[in-house]
Write an enzyme that holds these catalytic residues in place. Sequence first.
Site, PDB file in Angstrom:
ATOM      1  N   GLU A 101       0.835  -1.212   0.000  1.00  0.00           N
ATOM      2  CA  GLU A 101       0.000   0.000   0.000  1.00  0.00           C
ATOM      3  C   GLU A 101       0.868   1.259   0.000  1.00  0.00           C
ATOM      4  O   GLU A 101       0.526   2.253  -0.634  1.00  0.00           O
ATOM      5  CB  GLU A 101      -0.955  -0.008   1.181  1.00  0.00           C
ATOM      6  CG  GLU A 101      -1.944  -1.171   1.190  1.00  0.00           C
ATOM      7  CD  GLU A 101      -2.724  -1.304  -0.104  1.00  0.00           C
ATOM      8  OE1 GLU A 101      -3.009  -0.269  -0.739  1.00  0.00           O
ATOM      9  OE2 GLU A 101      -3.048  -2.445  -0.479  1.00  0.00           O
ATOM     10  N   HIS A 104       1.889   2.174  -3.456  1.00  0.00           N
ATOM     11  CA  HIS A 104       0.928   2.999  -4.200  1.00  0.00           C
ATOM     12  C   HIS A 104       1.100   4.479  -3.860  1.00  0.00           C
ATOM     13  O   HIS A 104       0.996   5.346  -4.733  1.00  0.00           O
ATOM     14  CB  HIS A 104      -0.501   2.558  -3.878  1.00  0.00           C
ATOM     15  CG  HIS A 104      -0.914   1.297  -4.558  1.00  0.00           C
ATOM     16  ND1 HIS A 104      -0.766   1.086  -5.914  1.00  0.00           N
ATOM     17  CD2 HIS A 104      -1.469   0.151  -4.060  1.00  0.00           C
ATOM     18  CE1 HIS A 104      -1.222  -0.118  -6.235  1.00  0.00           C
ATOM     19  NE2 HIS A 104      -1.638  -0.707  -5.128  1.00  0.00           N
ATOM     20  N   HIS A 108       2.062   7.648  -6.526  1.00  0.00           N
ATOM     21  CA  HIS A 108       1.401   8.946  -6.666  1.00  0.00           C
ATOM     22  C   HIS A 108       2.395  10.083  -6.477  1.00  0.00           C
ATOM     23  O   HIS A 108       2.343  11.087  -7.194  1.00  0.00           O
ATOM     24  CB  HIS A 108       0.262   9.072  -5.656  1.00  0.00           C
ATOM     25  CG  HIS A 108      -0.998   8.390  -6.087  1.00  0.00           C
ATOM     26  ND1 HIS A 108      -1.971   9.000  -6.835  1.00  0.00           N
ATOM     27  CD2 HIS A 108      -1.429   7.113  -5.886  1.00  0.00           C
ATOM     28  CE1 HIS A 108      -2.959   8.148  -7.070  1.00  0.00           C
ATOM     29  NE2 HIS A 108      -2.654   6.997  -6.504  1.00  0.00           N
TER      30      HIS A 108
END
Length: 229
Positions: A101, A104, A108
């Site tokens: 996670e 991710h 970004h």
Amino acid sequence: MYLYYDSTYILIIIGFLLTLFASFGVQSTFKKYDKVPNSRGFTGATAARKILDANGLYNIRIEHTSGSLTDHYSPNENVIRLSDSTYNSDSVAAIGVAAHECGHAVQHQLGYVPIKIRNGIVPVVNVCNRLSMPLFLIGLILGLGQLALLGAVLFGAVLVFQVVTLPTEINASRRALKTLRNSYMLEDDELKGARKTLTAAAMTYVAAVAATALQFLRLLVLANRRNRR
């Protein structure tokens, strides 16, 4: 014939079995390595915080959410939510999921192109998804082959979205494993467990793409049959 049973149902059955096996694989793999604690004493939450801070992502919060393997990153809220099976767990499986996670979040931050494309097409995909099946079914019922074909083509947007999503998930796992290895958060044997957990999770996305592709093929076959009548 079209609405109740036809030979193309075999494609649906194959897709269902693929997703079923992939789901079983990730559940059994996570269950296995959820019993293996890491030697550094990290929990999913503390590991995530360490990874985020190391990447300068101090503004991203870490929250606890209910459920098992419901972990996700919400870029709009700047928050990573870790599930019951991850947040307070010190297992190598939980550390792998938490690091994924965080991967991710780093994507970004760096402007990773596939995730930009995925986010950019979400509104279009949502519209296509809502319209596809109603148009397809109306086309079949009324004998309007072109309308059924349009519905099938619109459903293809869902497949495109899943295909674009796949590399973002694989890349997030690669980032996670690289971070865990380079930061020495896990020992070599523990890292193997985290890798197997993330690989099993990635297979669920592969299976989902395959199942959607088979469904897309089925809709095209049925629409073309109606067109020939």
